[in-house]
Design a protein around this motif. Structure first.
Motif, PDB file in Angstrom:
ATOM      1  N   ASP A  46      -7.157   1.261 -12.064  1.00  0.00           N
ATOM      2  CA  ASP A  46      -5.756   1.643 -12.225  1.00  0.00           C
ATOM      3  C   ASP A  46      -5.550   3.003 -11.568  1.00  0.00           C
ATOM      4  O   ASP A  46      -5.983   4.028 -12.077  1.00  0.00           O
ATOM      5  N   LEU A  47      -4.915   2.972 -10.413  1.00  0.00           N
ATOM      6  CA  LEU A  47      -4.583   4.185  -9.665  1.00  0.00           C
ATOM      7  C   LEU A  47      -3.071   4.284  -9.483  1.00  0.00           C
ATOM      8  O   LEU A  47      -2.583   4.809  -8.485  1.00  0.00           O
ATOM      9  N   LEU A  63     -16.998  -7.787  -6.068  1.00  0.00           N
ATOM     10  CA  LEU A  63     -16.869  -9.199  -6.418  1.00  0.00           C
ATOM     11  C   LEU A  63     -16.441  -9.431  -7.863  1.00  0.00           C
ATOM     12  O   LEU A  63     -15.956 -10.507  -8.201  1.00  0.00           O
ATOM     13  N   ARG A  64     -16.590  -8.431  -8.728  1.00  0.00           N
ATOM     14  CA  ARG A  64     -16.170  -8.558 -10.127  1.00  0.00           C
ATOM     15  C   ARG A  64     -14.770  -8.008 -10.370  1.00  0.00           C
ATOM     16  O   ARG A  64     -14.248  -8.115 -11.483  1.00  0.00           O
ATOM     17  N   LEU A  65     -14.170  -7.401  -9.357  1.00  0.00           N
ATOM     18  CA  LEU A  65     -12.857  -6.781  -9.524  1.00  0.00           C
ATOM     19  C   LEU A  65     -11.811  -7.829  -9.878  1.00  0.00           C
ATOM     20  O   LEU A  65     -11.573  -8.762  -9.120  1.00  0.00           O
ATOM     21  N   LYS A  66     -11.204  -7.675 -11.056  1.00  0.00           N
ATOM     22  CA  LYS A  66     -10.183  -8.612 -11.526  1.00  0.00           C
ATOM     23  C   LYS A  66      -8.786  -8.041 -11.370  1.00  0.00           C
ATOM     24  O   LYS A  66      -7.838  -8.783 -11.146  1.00  0.00           O
ATOM     25  N   ALA A  67      -8.650  -6.721 -11.525  1.00  0.00           N
ATOM     26  CA  ALA A  67      -7.318  -6.104 -11.501  1.00  0.00           C
ATOM     27  C   ALA A  67      -7.343  -4.814 -10.683  1.00  0.00           C
ATOM     28  O   ALA A  67      -8.183  -3.943 -10.910  1.00  0.00           O
ATOM     29  N   LEU A  68      -6.402  -4.733  -9.751  1.00  0.00           N
ATOM     30  CA  LEU A  68      -6.200  -3.527  -8.960  1.00  0.00           C
ATOM     31  C   LEU A  68      -4.735  -3.138  -9.121  1.00  0.00           C
ATOM     32  O   LEU A  68      -3.837  -3.845  -8.653  1.00  0.00           O
ATOM     33  N   LEU A  69      -4.507  -2.045  -9.833  1.00  0.00           N
ATOM     34  CA  LEU A  69      -3.149  -1.609 -10.167  1.00  0.00           C
ATOM     35  C   LEU A  69      -2.813  -0.367  -9.344  1.00  0.00           C
ATOM     36  O   LEU A  69      -3.414   0.696  -9.536  1.00  0.00           O
ATOM     37  N   LEU A  70      -1.848  -0.534  -8.445  1.00  0.00           N
ATOM     38  CA  LEU A  70      -1.462   0.549  -7.537  1.00  0.00           C
ATOM     39  C   LEU A  70       0.046   0.773  -7.540  1.00  0.00           C
ATOM     40  O   LEU A  70       0.623   1.152  -6.520  1.00  0.00           O
ATOM     41  N   ASP A  71       0.690   0.552  -8.657  1.00  0.00           N
ATOM     42  CA  ASP A  71       2.133   0.769  -8.752  1.00  0.00           C
ATOM     43  C   ASP A  71       2.464   2.232  -8.457  1.00  0.00           C
ATOM     44  O   ASP A  71       1.662   3.129  -8.729  1.00  0.00           O
ATOM     45  N   HIS A  72       3.663   2.448  -7.913  1.00  0.00           N
ATOM     46  CA  HIS A  72       4.174   3.800  -7.658  1.00  0.00           C
ATOM     47  C   HIS A  72       3.241   4.607  -6.755  1.00  0.00           C
ATOM     48  O   HIS A  72       2.809   5.715  -7.102  1.00  0.00           O
ATOM     49  N   LEU A  92      -3.039  -8.047  -8.749  1.00  0.00           N
ATOM     50  CA  LEU A  92      -2.823  -7.002  -7.741  1.00  0.00           C
ATOM     51  C   LEU A  92      -1.392  -6.525  -7.941  1.00  0.00           C
ATOM     52  O   LEU A  92      -0.447  -7.249  -7.643  1.00  0.00           O
ATOM     53  N   SER A  93      -1.237  -5.326  -8.466  1.00  0.00           N
ATOM     54  CA  SER A  93       0.095  -4.826  -8.789  1.00  0.00           C
ATOM     55  C   SER A  93       0.467  -3.694  -7.837  1.00  0.00           C
ATOM     56  O   SER A  93      -0.216  -2.666  -7.782  1.00  0.00           O
ATOM     57  N   LEU A  94       1.546  -3.905  -7.093  1.00  0.00           N
ATOM     58  CA  LEU A  94       1.983  -2.966  -6.060  1.00  0.00           C
ATOM     59  C   LEU A  94       3.463  -2.618  -6.195  1.00  0.00           C
ATOM     60  O   LEU A  94       4.141  -2.406  -5.197  1.00  0.00           O
ATOM     61  N   HIS A  95       3.964  -2.559  -7.406  1.00  0.00           N
ATOM     62  CA  HIS A  95       5.374  -2.236  -7.603  1.00  0.00           C
ATOM     63  C   HIS A  95       5.672  -0.814  -7.128  1.00  0.00           C
ATOM     64  O   HIS A  95       4.845   0.075  -7.255  1.00  0.00           O
TER      65      HIS A  95
END
Length: 148
Positions: A46-47, A63-72, A92-95
Motif C-alpha cells: 500500500d503506497l 509471485l505472491r503479490l495479491k494487492a498493489l494499492l497506488l491510489d492518489h 490493483l487500485s489506481l484511483h
C-alpha cells in the motif's frame, strides 16, 4: 505511517525476505525502489497517497503479490509484466492517478489480471462476503474510464 519518508524509501527494505505487508501510505515517496522486487513473500503493498509516477518492472517478480494499492499518486502506465507475471495479483487500485480504466484495459495481460480479479470476487460472492467497500471496482475512477 504518515509523512515519515520523503523522496525514496530505503533500498534496505529489499533485504527483508520475510516481509509480507508493506504499508507506506500517506508519505511523500517519489519512487518505488526496484529492490522491493526481491521481497519474495510480499503479498500486499500500500503506497497510496504519495508522489509515485512509475511502477518498476522488478515488481513483476513478486509471485505472491495479491494487492498493489497506488491510489492518489501520479501513475500513468502499468508495466505489462506486472499483469502477466504476478500470477497472484487480483487487486490493483489506481484511483486518482492519470491512468484511465480504458488504458488499463488496453494493457497487454489485462485479461489475465481480470480473470484473477473476477475469481476473487466470485469466491467472495459464493461466501456472501464483500471484503471491501469498493466491490467490483475496476481499479480506476469511473470519471476517467474514457480518454478525453
Amino acid at each position: 505511517p504518515s509523512n515519515n519518508f520523503w523522496g525514496v524509501f530505503p533500498a534496505t527494505l529489499g533485504q527483508l525476505q520475510n516481509l509480507e505487508l508493506l504499508n507506506l501510505r500517506r508519505n511523500k515517496i517519489d519512487l518505488i525502489i526496484p529492490e522491493l522486487g526481491t521481497c519474495a513473500r510480499l503479498e500486499e503493498v500500500d503506497l497510496s497517497n504519495n508522489n509515485i509516477k512509475t511502477i518498476p518492472e522488478e515488481l513483476s517478480t513478486l509471485l505472491r503479490l495479491k494487492a498493489l494499492l497506488l491510489d492518489h499518486n501520479m501513475v500513468a502506465h502499468v508495466p505489462t509484466s506486472l499483469l502477466t507475471k504476478c500470477s497472484s495479483l487480483c487487486t490493483l487500485s489506481l484511483h486518482n492517478n492519470p491512468i484511465t480504466a480504458d488504458q488499463l484495459r488496453e494493457t497487454q495481460g489485462h485479461s489475465d489480471y481480470q480473470e484473477r480479479r473476477k475469481y476473487k470476487y466470485d469466491k467472495q460472492l459464493e461466501s456472501r462476503i464483500m471484503l471491501n467497500k469498493d466491490g467490483f471496482d475496476e481499479g480506476a475512477d469511473a470519471r476517467d474510464w474514457q480518454r478525453h
